[in-house]
Design an enzyme around this catalytic site. Structure first.
Site, PDB file in Angstrom:
ATOM      1  N   CYS A 195     -61.618  -0.969   5.566  1.00 36.97           N
ATOM      2  CA  CYS A 195     -60.213  -1.195   5.204  1.00 36.97           C
ATOM      3  C   CYS A 195     -59.379  -0.785   6.412  1.00 36.97           C
ATOM      4  CB  CYS A 195     -59.825  -0.436   3.935  1.00 36.97           C
ATOM      5  SG  CYS A 195     -59.772   1.349   4.134  1.00 36.97           S
ATOM      6  N   CYS A 255     -48.736   6.785   0.930  1.00 37.16           N
ATOM      7  CA  CYS A 255     -48.521   5.625   0.063  1.00 37.16           C
ATOM      8  C   CYS A 255     -48.778   4.321   0.808  1.00 37.16           C
ATOM      9  CB  CYS A 255     -47.100   5.650  -0.494  1.00 37.16           C
ATOM     10  SG  CYS A 255     -46.817   6.987  -1.672  1.00 37.16           S
TER      11      CYS A 255
END
Length: 367
Positions: free
Chosen positions: A335, A201
């Site tokens: 990223c 997450c």
């Protein structure tokens, strides 16, 4: 399928607890006896995070007599977006201490047994022993596998859920159910090794409000098993899609009971799904010098700490909402860890853009 109640009731409730849980007393299928079963129940909750927080609150409010909370972590400020049992003043404190405080304020007669330990293969059976059922609120498949194995060894039902981004799954595993009920375990949904490389997450995010929805579902499954009301999700997997506001049910059965495989088709040339090319930092710089755009899809709070020189900054959510904002023929997407970059690159490649990603993300090349 209707199951017998999992827990025998206590003889009586205190006057105060009877008043506090009065709405259960008039609830068809629960009533006074069901409430006394809840008071007698002992539930182990593994994890006091995004899923464990609403589970602990719901079970405490419902009047479950004993809740063992297993978590070795401390509260971080970034937890508060979804871990609703904790407060800003709790940052830096053990999560189990925060759970104890919140539960005591909600139901003084519920006993919380905090266990500030990281559950692993060596201590799982000890930590879960004595409970009537287990709810898994952990966030890695490594730990989920250990929890499932311990429940199987102890013969305990396992209320199970997983959540990521805007999606979730909820079911009940029980490898030693009552006679006539098919045994189903985690391996029947995720065979060993099939989920080892899922992103966390922290890498792809999670909708905080969805944690409350799924945590409530997990607590409801536990209450159904304890009281014998309704039909638990044994042999059924509920899939939640928050973006479309829908749920769907998928039948789940033991792999050993699956129907015979159909005859193999005639041999043909295999077709493989194209994979996004990965490059290293030196290759990225070479492509940038040759005219490729370096696209950083991290969030502003991440790019504020530093970016590769010459990068174009466009958060993933903005790119997904309008891919046409990327006006380039060749793109290298970066990223933090590479998960979001691959997703962005797949979208761009679908639009005809020559896209690759920085292998391992910026975290892998920090030095």
């Amino acid at each position: 399928m209707i199951l017998a109640p999992l827990v025998a009731p206590v003889d009586t409730l205190s006057d105060r607890e009877r008043e506090r849980t009065a709405r259960h007393a008039v609830l068809a299928g629960v009533g006074d006896e069901g409430q006394r079963r809840l008071t007698a129940a002992h539930v182990a909750v593994v994890g006091a995070g995004g899923l464990g927080s609403p589970v602990i609150l719901a079970l405490t409010a419902a009047g479950v007599g004993t809740i063992t909370v297993i978590d070795d972590d401390v509260i971080e400020y970034a937890n508060l977006q979804r871990q609703v049992i904790h407060r800003a003043d709790d940052v830096g404190s053990p999560k189990v201490a925060s759970a104890l405080r919140a539960a005591a304020a909600l139901s003084p007669e519920t006993r919380i047994e905090p266990r500030r330990e990281r559950l692993d293969a060596d201590n799982a059976s000890r930590l879960l022993a004595g409970s009537d059922l287990v709810i898994d609120g952990t966030d890695t498949f490594e730990t989920r596998t250990v929890v499932a194995a311990a429940c199987a060894a102890l013969g305990l039902p396992l209320v199970w859920g997983v959540i990521q981004e805007f999606h979730a799954q909820v079911t009940v595993f029980w490898t030693d159910p009552p006679e006539g009920i098919p045994a189903i375990g985690l391996d029947d949904l995720y065979p060993a090794g099939s989920a080892d490389d899922l992103p966390t997450c922290a890498e792809v995010g999670v909708l905080g409000s969805l944690c409350l929805t799924v945590g409530g579902m997990l607590a409801t499954e536990a209450i159904k098993l304890i009281t014998g009301v309704g039909e638990p999700l044994l042999g059924r997997l509920v899939v939640v899609d928050a973006l479309s506001g829908t749920t769907r049910e998928v039948p789940l059965r033991a792999a050993s009971s699956a129907p015979p495989a159909p005859p193999a088709p005639e041999p043909r040339t295999p077709q493989t799904r194209p994979t996004t090319p990965e490059i290293d930092l030196d290759q990225l710089r070479a492509q940038q010098r040759a005219g490729a755009v370096v696209l950083d899809v991290r969030e502003p709070h991440e790019t504020a700490t530093g970016v590769l020189p010459g990068s174009v900054l466009l958060p993933l959510g903005d790119l997904l909402a309008d891919p046409s904002r990327v006006d380039a023929d060749r793109v290298v997407v970066v990223c933090a860890h590479g998960i979001r970059a691959r997703r962005a690159a797949d979208v761009l490649r679908g639009r005809g853009v020559t896209a690759s990603v920085l292998a391992g993300g910026l975290a892998g090349w920090r030095s």
